[in-house]
Scaffold this motif. Structure first.
Motif, PDB file in Angstrom:
ATOM      1  N   GLU A 199      -5.378  10.011 -13.640  1.00 55.19           N
ATOM      2  CA  GLU A 199      -5.699  11.315 -12.334  1.00 55.19           C
ATOM      3  C   GLU A 199      -6.704  10.927 -11.611  1.00 55.19           C
ATOM      4  O   GLU A 199      -6.474  10.995  -9.962  1.00 55.19           O
ATOM      5  N   SER A 200      -7.367   9.855 -12.021  1.00 57.36           N
ATOM      6  CA  SER A 200      -8.094   8.988 -11.301  1.00 57.36           C
ATOM      7  C   SER A 200      -7.743   7.773 -10.609  1.00 57.36           C
ATOM      8  O   SER A 200      -8.524   7.783  -9.580  1.00 57.36           O
ATOM      9  N   PHE A 201      -7.112   6.763 -11.533  1.00 57.26           N
ATOM     10  CA  PHE A 201      -6.954   5.493 -11.224  1.00 57.26           C
ATOM     11  C   PHE A 201      -6.057   5.318 -10.980  1.00 57.26           C
ATOM     12  O   PHE A 201      -4.513   6.031 -11.554  1.00 57.26           O
ATOM     13  N   SER A 202      -4.898   4.436  -9.588  1.00 55.14           N
ATOM     14  CA  SER A 202      -3.741   3.587  -9.711  1.00 55.14           C
ATOM     15  C   SER A 202      -4.596   2.187  -8.878  1.00 55.14           C
ATOM     16  O   SER A 202      -5.913   2.231  -8.946  1.00 55.14           O
ATOM     17  N   PHE A 203      -3.527   1.818  -9.331  1.00 58.13           N
ATOM     18  CA  PHE A 203      -4.573   0.052  -9.184  1.00 58.13           C
ATOM     19  C   PHE A 203      -3.315  -0.577  -7.846  1.00 58.13           C
ATOM     20  O   PHE A 203      -2.066  -0.615  -8.499  1.00 58.13           O
ATOM     21  N   PHE A 204      -3.778  -1.579  -6.973  1.00 61.23           N
ATOM     22  CA  PHE A 204      -3.073  -3.074  -6.578  1.00 61.23           C
ATOM     23  C   PHE A 204      -3.129  -3.971  -7.179  1.00 61.23           C
ATOM     24  O   PHE A 204      -4.115  -4.394  -8.043  1.00 61.23           O
ATOM     25  N   ALA A 205      -2.490  -4.661  -7.271  1.00 62.05           N
ATOM     26  CA  ALA A 205      -1.617  -6.225  -8.374  1.00 62.05           C
ATOM     27  C   ALA A 205      -2.768  -6.990  -7.363  1.00 62.05           C
ATOM     28  O   ALA A 205      -2.940  -7.162  -6.621  1.00 62.05           O
ATOM     29  N   SER A 206      -3.669  -7.924  -8.603  1.00 63.50           N
ATOM     30  CA  SER A 206      -3.421  -9.389  -8.607  1.00 63.50           C
ATOM     31  C   SER A 206      -3.085  -9.815  -8.414  1.00 63.50           C
ATOM     32  O   SER A 206      -1.816  -9.597  -8.892  1.00 63.50           O
ATOM     33  N   THR A 207      -2.937 -11.486  -7.759  1.00 65.59           N
ATOM     34  CA  THR A 207      -1.975 -12.003  -8.242  1.00 65.59           C
ATOM     35  C   THR A 207      -1.788 -13.853  -7.766  1.00 65.59           C
ATOM     36  O   THR A 207      -3.115 -13.585  -7.843  1.00 65.59           O
TER      37      THR A 207
END
Length: 230
Positions: free
Chosen positions: A60-68
């Motif tokens: 509920e608190s976090f989502s994320f952007f992928a590193s490459t």
């Protein structure tokens, strides 16, 4: 570099009324081991697994952007697909340059094409990824302006008395978006939507200069870039 941990971040969110955070690594991200392909690839995977663990623990608190692992293009495409399809990333986090290669570099064209295809549904990520809506969200954060001089990597900061983050970061965003525009990347791949850091405020003078200059010197490119996002 300030210390960061989950508990303090959750407390910070609660204190100022933030309900959700999209996590992502800023510079240097996975680019610690210059010209070392295996370790760059491995570090990008480690970063994404760690971010995915935060997301699973606090959905509920976090989502994320992928590193490459850019500048390794094929491996970067594979990592983005894995991060979005398996780990549930909502977009991609890039730095303003990856080992001195800015985001409009011709060698990155296949990377941008792959992101565009994922967003349009031309392969499995598409609209079924958490990014959704046929758009690929790409967050761009400035990093040191790296260049190779006499076989040595150096940060291009002419002001030794000031840290690179205080000096060069102020123009790195403008620099890479100028590169994206001049190379026509920004309007050739219109399923990609960019998120600029720091509300763009530290970059307002140089960044606003970019579209103004382009409008005067390359009006067709500038207008196409604007209208493709409207």
């Amino acid at each position: 570099m300030p210390n960061w941990n989950i508990s303090s971040h959750l407390s910070f969110m609660s204190a100022i009324g933030i309900s959700h955070t999209v996590l992502g690594f800023t510079g240097p991200s996975a680019n610690i081991y210059f010209e070392d392909r295996p370790r760059t690839i491995a570090l990008a995977r480690l970063i994404n697994e760690q971010l995915a663990a935060y997301k699973r623990t606090y959905p509920e608190s976090f989502s994320f952007f992928a590193s490459t692992p850019l500048p390794w293009v094929n491996e970067a495409v594979k990592e983005v697909k894995y991060a979005m399809e398996v780990l549930g990333a909502v977009g991609v986090a890039l730095t303003s340059n990856h080992e001195g290669k800015y985001l409009g570099w011709s060698g990155f064209e296949d990377f941008w094409r792959a992101l565009d295809d994922m967003a349009s549904g031309d392969n499995d990520a598409g609209d079924e990824s958490e990014g959704g809506n046929g758009k690929m969200v790409v967050y761009v954060h400035p990093t040191s302006p790296w260049m190779k001089v006499n076989e040595t990597w150096v940060a291009g900061n002419p002001y030794g008395s000031l840290s690179t983050s205080r000096m060069e970061f102020y123009v790195e965003t403008a620099r890479t978006f100028m590169d994206l525009t001049i190379s026509q990347t920004i309007h050739n791949f219109t399923n990609t939507h960019f998120v600029l850091p720091h509300s763009t405020l530290p970059y307002s003078p140089p960044f606003l200069t970019v579209p103004c200059m382009l409008w005067l010197t390359l009006p067709s490119l500038a207008q196409l870039a604007v209208h493709s996002r409207s």
